[in-house]
Design an enzyme around this catalytic site. Structure first.
Site, short mmCIF file in Angstrom:
data_model
loop_
_atom_site.label_atom_id
_atom_site.label_comp_id
_atom_site.label_asym_id
_atom_site.label_seq_id
_atom_site.Cartn_x
_atom_site.Cartn_y
_atom_site.Cartn_z
N ARG A 126 9.38 2.31 11.33
CA ARG A 126 10.39 2.59 10.10
C ARG A 126 11.75 1.91 11.26
O ARG A 126 12.37 3.06 11.85
CB ARG A 126 10.86 3.26 9.25
CG ARG A 126 10.70 4.63 9.68
CD ARG A 126 11.53 6.06 8.49
NE ARG A 126 9.61 6.06 7.83
CZ ARG A 126 8.80 7.03 7.85
NH1 ARG A 126 9.36 7.88 7.76
NH2 ARG A 126 8.01 7.36 7.56
N SER B 64 6.97 7.00 12.55
CA SER B 64 6.47 5.66 12.33
C SER B 64 7.13 4.47 13.12
O SER B 64 8.41 4.86 12.96
CB SER B 64 7.25 6.12 10.60
OG SER B 64 8.18 5.14 10.62
N ASP C 142 3.85 -1.15 11.09
CA ASP C 142 3.52 0.26 11.17
C ASP C 142 2.84 0.54 12.23
O ASP C 142 1.80 -0.26 13.07
CB ASP C 142 1.86 -0.37 9.88
CG ASP C 142 1.80 1.24 9.29
OD1 ASP C 142 2.83 1.67 8.55
OD2 ASP C 142 1.55 1.87 10.34
N ASP D 111 1.10 -1.11 -0.07
CA ASP D 111 0.04 -0.40 0.03
C ASP D 111 0.99 0.79 -0.31
O ASP D 111 0.39 2.45 -0.91
CB ASP D 111 -0.76 0.47 1.33
CG ASP D 111 -0.65 -0.29 2.58
OD1 ASP D 111 1.22 -0.43 2.42
OD2 ASP D 111 -1.14 -0.15 3.73
N HIS D 112 2.17 1.34 0.41
CA HIS D 112 2.78 2.48 0.45
C HIS D 112 3.48 3.07 -0.88
O HIS D 112 3.80 4.41 -1.49
CB HIS D 112 3.89 2.24 1.72
CG HIS D 112 3.27 2.72 3.00
ND1 HIS D 112 2.46 1.64 3.41
CD2 HIS D 112 3.67 3.52 4.07
CE1 HIS D 112 2.00 1.55 4.47
NE2 HIS D 112 2.86 3.54 5.43
N ARG E 118 -0.23 12.48 10.31
CA ARG E 118 0.85 13.22 10.12
C ARG E 118 0.82 14.55 10.09
O ARG E 118 0.97 14.48 8.73
CB ARG E 118 1.63 11.81 10.79
CG ARG E 118 2.03 10.82 11.18
CD ARG E 118 2.97 10.17 11.11
NE ARG E 118 2.87 9.95 12.33
CZ ARG E 118 3.20 8.05 12.37
NH1 ARG E 118 3.69 7.46 11.51
NH2 ARG E 118 2.97 7.31 13.54
#
Ligand code: MIC
Ligand code: SF4
Length: 643
Positions: free
Chosen positions: A536, A534, A119, A64-65, A379
């Site tokens: 990440r 995030s 996520d 999706d990203h 965000r």
């Protein structure tokens, strides 16, 4: 005193530790989710565990990203993810099927279960009464391998909801009010549990928006009870079987407590550049708007698009505004295509995007220089939109649409239109043809890797003495977007650590990678809430690759702290926060006998070789975390354990 809902679910899943705030607990994980930007690393890490298949009840790999295919990299990653999902017994949600948090709640979320996702907005499923937690990819890989998820037992903050929302006031305003009161660090170390008579009046979509954006409070997760609204939603998804009633006992044992009177709230908006910079929309009405985007995992449900369409019907988007709408999933897209909502939106002059994260992660739609963009997202960190001087505001789809119609920041109440009620569909369109179930026969499945997918770098064990320069000193609330930006240019490099490391700290200091490579090893000093945002792990992995040995700050955000430990970077905090002033960028620090002192629980001192001052540092590591950091990271540690 009775048990709150969060403790009930934790208790059922507890495999180690005690439910005392601050103690390390291990939780059994029922479901996992990954998305493509964090997923490639997670599956590379899973591969390195050398296990034939995942051990969870359900694991889903979403794309999706990284949807903008300007080169071969993203398409190669999608293919890698599809083939590894097939091989390891994981569902694969194809590109176009939707944003992970939207699809997961539609098709997989279950009250009372645990979900771990790579996520930070994984807590969205908390809207269904699920204990859903965001973590780094490595933690997800380990959970897929059947390992428990370890975390510090959070405090439980009970939010007592009373009253009922007024017209034009939504779940978005509830979470913006929470952010206004608690700030972006107010939820750190806490689970936020909503309860009370006010819950009933909140639609399931309001609940999802609230649990989703609890990530912006820094919370471990947020949760709602599972009640009649949850039941209707799951039934409308054809999944009534998984419903069960879940509420806290009377007089629940919350550690902390606040109350929100829903009837007192008004339309709110978060101003640039932080989700907690919240004011009433009416206080800033009149500011010219250039872009409006409705979408993201926070607000792109059928309900969100239906309300925007109802407001747009028969009108048109202001000529100075570019408006985009994103259906959060293929299900939402099919629904709006069927019932005419799509036609209304197109006819009003809005741009319809594919079901993906899109502009939320800077994948296209960067606003014009210095312009104002009003978004229904979660965000608004500086530069995240792709335009460094854009001014991004966050608000409900209702406020967004009001702004798109008038071309200026507008409270929908000022538009004077009749309140709109959107009926919850009795049945959602269920068509899972873009969700590929795990393959039955896996022997012949080959994992397909493109040239941009580089093997995981290996890391050495930690030395006995840390001695390196502070190559960067930063202030409070540094986000992982600062440490490792996303966007269309950098995201395709997520599977290539040497290449992505060139962007480390590029939002703050473009020279950092060069200095780090020259020095070979380094430290970073920061303020409060370091690493918010995030999940990440690249924000730990890439600096580690560049030689980062330790991060010394006033306080950490939860997921980033866990990621630092997972990659063998020593996380330290100032014993006395004013000592932050004693270290300058460029100073050389020496921390002697670091392993021995930490093992023995002694006092850790960093000597500043430039001014000879000595700073006392705290390390809040469990015995397991100490071993992980010393081993050079969690993968090394787990492999050692399994030997
Ligand atoms: C985000 O909203 O920042 C992301 C992109 O979804 C991240 C994950 C990532 O960086 O891949 C998140 O929230 O964890
Ligand atoms: Fe995607 Fe944005 Fe949600 Fe992150 S916050 S998962 S980028 S939609």
């Amino acid at each position: 005193m009775g048990s709150c809902l969060s403790r009930k679910i934790i208790k059922k899943h507890l495999v180690s530790g005690q439910m005392k705030p601050g103690e390390e607990i291990g939780l059994k994980i029922d479901q996992t989710l990954t998305q493509d930007a964090t997923g490639t690393m997670a599956y590379l890490q899973f591969e390195s565990l050398e296990m034939p298949k995942v051990k969870t009840k359900v694991s889903v790999s979403y794309v999706d990203h990284n949807m903008l295919q300007t080169g071969f990299e993203n398409a190669d990653d999608h293919r890698y993810l599809q083939s590894s999902a097939a091989k390891f017994g994981v569902y694969f949600s194809r590109p176009g099927n939707g944003i992970c948090h939207q699809v997961h709640r539609e098709r997989f979320g279950e009250p009372g279960l645990t979900l771990l996702g790579s996520d930070s907005h994984t807590p969205t499923c908390g809207g269904l009464g699920m204990l859903a937690i965001g973590a780094g990819g490595l933690d997800i890989a380990l959970a897929m391998g059947g390992e428990p998820f370890f975390m510090t037992m959070p405090k439980i903050l009970g939010v007592h909801l009373i009253g009922k929302l007024r017209n034009w006031v939504t779940g978005k305003d509830v979470i913006l009010e929470m952010l206004r009161r608690l700030t972006v660090k107010g939820g750190v170390g806490k689970i936020i549990e909503y309860y009370g008579q006010g819950v009933k009046s909140l639609s399931i979509h309001d609940r999802f928006t609230i649990t989703n954006m609890g990530a912006e409070l820094g919370a471990t997760t947020s949760i709602f009870p599972s009640d009649e609204a949850t039941k209707s939603y799951l039934s409308a998804q054809g999944r009534s079987k998984v419903w069960k009633k879940l509420v806290s006992d009377p007089k629940p044992d919350f550690d902390e407590h606040i109350e929100i009177d829903l009837s007192k709230l008004e339309p709110l908006i978060a101003q640039p550049h932080s989700p907690d910079n919240v004011v009433a929309v009416k206080e800033i009405e009149g500011i010219p708007v250039a872009q409006v985007c409705i979408g993201s995992c926070t607000n792109s449900s059928y309900h969100d698009l239906a309300i925007a369409a109802a407001m747009l019907k028969g009108k048109h988007v202001h000529p100075n505004v570019s408006m985009t709408l994103t259906p959060g999933s293929k299900q939402v897209y099919e629904m709006i295509a069927k019932d005419g909502i799509l036609e209304t939106i197109i006819s009003a002059g809005a741009r319809v995007l594919e079901s993906a994260c899109g502009p939320c992660i800077g994948m296209g739609l960067a606003p014009a220089s210095g312009s104002v963009s009003i978004r229904s997202f979660n965000r608004n960190f500086e530069g995240r939109s792709g335009t460094s001087d854009a001014k991004v505001y966050l608000a409900s789809p209702e406020v967004c649409t009001a702004c798109a119609l008038s071309g200026i920041i507008t409270d929908p109440i000022s538009l004077g239109i009749k309140p709109i009620t959107i009926k919850e569909p009795r049945k959602y369109v269920v068509n899972d043809n873009m969700l590929i179930p795990p393959a039955k026969k896996v022997d012949n499945i080959k994992i397909i890797r493109g040239p941009n997918i580089k093997p995981l770098p290996a890391f050495e064990i930690m030395p006995d003495t840390l001695n390196s320069k502070v190559l960067l000193k930063v202030g409070d609330n540094i986000t992982t977007d600062h440490i490792m930006p996303a966007g269309a240019k950098v995201l395709p490099l997520r599977s290539n650590i040497p290449a992505i490391s060139e962007y480390t700290f590029s939002r703050i200091d473009t020279d950092f990678p060069k200095r780090a490579k020259e020095a070979g090893k380094c430290m970073v000093v920061g303020g409060d809430n370091y690493g918010q945002g995030s999940s990440r792990e690249h924000a730990a992995l890439a600096p580690k690759f560049l030689g980062l040995q330790a991060v010394i700050v006033k306080s950490f955000a939860r997921i980033h702290l866990a990621n630092l430990i997972n990659f063998g970077i020593l996380p330290l905090t100032f014993s006395n926060p004013t000592d932050y002033e004693l270290i300058n960028q460029g100073d050389e620090l020496e921390i002697k006998d670091v392993k021995k002192i930490i093992m023995e629980g002694g006092v850790l001192k960093a000597k500043n070789l430039n001014n000879n001052s000595v700073v006392i540092l705290n390390y809040s590591l469990t015995p397991r975390q100490k071993e992980i950091v010393f081993a050079g990271g969690a993968l090394n540690y787990v492999k050692l354990q399994r030997k």
